[in-house]
Design a protein around this motif. Structure first.
Motif, PDB file in Angstrom:
ATOM      1  N   UNK A  41      14.312  -6.832   0.424  1.00 50.41           N
ATOM      2  CA  UNK A  41      15.581  -7.177   0.078  1.00 50.41           C
ATOM      3  C   UNK A  41      15.951  -8.051   1.139  1.00 50.41           C
ATOM      4  N   UNK A  42      16.937  -9.057   0.314  1.00 48.24           N
ATOM      5  CA  UNK A  42      17.568 -10.037   1.317  1.00 48.24           C
ATOM      6  C   UNK A  42      19.007  -9.608   1.578  1.00 48.24           C
ATOM      7  N   UNK A  43      19.265  -9.854   2.838  1.00 52.28           N
ATOM      8  CA  UNK A  43      20.782  -9.111   3.298  1.00 52.28           C
ATOM      9  C   UNK A  43      21.475 -10.274   3.766  1.00 52.28           C
ATOM     10  N   UNK A  44      22.875 -10.574   3.220  1.00 52.37           N
ATOM     11  CA  UNK A  44      23.640 -11.537   3.977  1.00 52.37           C
ATOM     12  C   UNK A  44      24.987 -10.706   4.403  1.00 52.37           C
ATOM     13  N   UNK A  45      25.004 -10.627   5.747  1.00 51.90           N
ATOM     14  CA  UNK A  45      26.170  -9.802   6.207  1.00 51.90           C
ATOM     15  C   UNK A  45      27.177 -10.876   6.655  1.00 51.90           C
ATOM     16  N   UNK A  46      28.545 -10.480   6.662  1.00 50.41           N
ATOM     17  CA  UNK A  46      29.517 -11.231   7.179  1.00 50.41           C
ATOM     18  C   UNK A  46      30.603 -10.173   7.727  1.00 50.41           C
ATOM     19  N   UNK A  47      30.736 -10.441   8.886  1.00 49.19           N
ATOM     20  CA  UNK A  47      31.595  -9.544  10.016  1.00 49.19           C
ATOM     21  C   UNK A  47      31.733 -10.356  11.195  1.00 49.19           C
ATOM     22  N   UNK A  48      32.678  -9.835  11.977  1.00 47.84           N
ATOM     23  CA  UNK A  48      32.803 -10.220  13.507  1.00 47.84           C
ATOM     24  C   UNK A  48      31.819 -10.075  14.399  1.00 47.84           C
ATOM     25  N   UNK A  49      31.263 -10.861  15.339  1.00 47.35           N
ATOM     26  CA  UNK A  49      30.440 -10.727  16.376  1.00 47.35           C
ATOM     27  C   UNK A  49      31.107  -9.567  17.319  1.00 47.35           C
ATOM     28  N   UNK A  50      29.850  -8.897  18.002  1.00 48.17           N
ATOM     29  CA  UNK A  50      30.188  -7.815  19.082  1.00 48.17           C
ATOM     30  C   UNK A  50      30.915  -8.702  20.362  1.00 48.17           C
ATOM     31  N   UNK A  51      32.292  -9.168  20.277  1.00 50.21           N
ATOM     32  CA  UNK A  51      32.725  -9.886  21.388  1.00 50.21           C
ATOM     33  C   UNK A  51      34.253  -9.934  21.398  1.00 50.21           C
ATOM     34  N   UNK A  52      34.789 -10.106  22.495  1.00 46.21           N
ATOM     35  CA  UNK A  52      36.364 -10.091  22.248  1.00 46.21           C
ATOM     36  C   UNK A  52      36.934 -11.171  21.331  1.00 46.21           C
ATOM     37  N   UNK A  53      37.629 -10.660  20.522  1.00 48.62           N
ATOM     38  CA  UNK A  53      38.265 -11.526  19.376  1.00 48.62           C
ATOM     39  C   UNK A  53      39.652 -12.009  19.804  1.00 48.62           C
ATOM     40  N   UNK A  73      32.132 -18.076   0.487  1.00 49.02           N
ATOM     41  CA  UNK A  73      31.267 -18.537  -0.676  1.00 49.02           C
ATOM     42  C   UNK A  73      30.408 -19.552  -0.552  1.00 49.02           C
ATOM     43  N   UNK A  74      30.946 -20.450   0.461  1.00 53.81           N
ATOM     44  CA  UNK A  74      29.908 -21.519   1.022  1.00 53.81           C
ATOM     45  C   UNK A  74      28.643 -21.097   1.216  1.00 53.81           C
ATOM     46  N   UNK A  78      24.733 -21.717  -0.190  1.00 58.58           N
ATOM     47  CA  UNK A  78      23.937 -22.346   0.526  1.00 58.58           C
ATOM     48  C   UNK A  78      22.778 -21.294   0.530  1.00 58.58           C
ATOM     49  N   UNK A  79      22.811 -19.901   0.810  1.00 57.71           N
ATOM     50  CA  UNK A  79      21.543 -18.997   0.762  1.00 57.71           C
ATOM     51  C   UNK A  79      21.030 -18.754  -0.478  1.00 57.71           C
ATOM     52  N   UNK A  80      21.762 -18.614  -1.550  1.00 66.97           N
ATOM     53  CA  UNK A  80      21.103 -18.387  -2.881  1.00 66.97           C
ATOM     54  C   UNK A  80      21.240 -19.342  -4.014  1.00 66.97           C
TER      55      UNK A  80
END
Length: 86
Positions: A41-53, A73-74, A78-80
């Motif tokens: 399965x191909x997974x494309x995750x979106x979320x914040x990095x584990x760092x101070x925001x 969306x971009x 690009x991925x699929x």
């Protein structure tokens, strides 16, 4: 069980989180796929990095980390949608 059926049908997963990826939906999906021994399965995750925001408006922060709708969306296109990994 329904989520497994959808994942097996498409072989693609997109997760979008308003938090860091670790410990969220992305991690839960990875653990579920591993438990079910589903590895193709191909997974494309979106979320914040584990760092101070840095502080700012939601719009500014989402744009900074490319988590606004246009960037998401971009990245999906690009991925699929350009002939790769279909």
């Amino acid at each position: 069980e329904n989520i497994i059926n959808y994942i097996l049908k498409t072989k693609k997963v997109i997760t979008i989180e308003d938090n860091i990826l670790e410990g969220g939906l992305y991690t839960t999906i990875l653990e579920l796929l591993n438990k079910e021994e589903i590895y193709d399965v191909q997974i494309l995750p979106f979320g914040y990095p584990k760092e101070f925001i840095k502080q700012g408006s939601i719009k500014e922060i989402e744009e900074e980390y490319q988590l606004d709708s246009l960037n998401i969306i971009k990245k999906i296109n690009e991925r699929w949608n350009n002939g790769r990994n279909n």
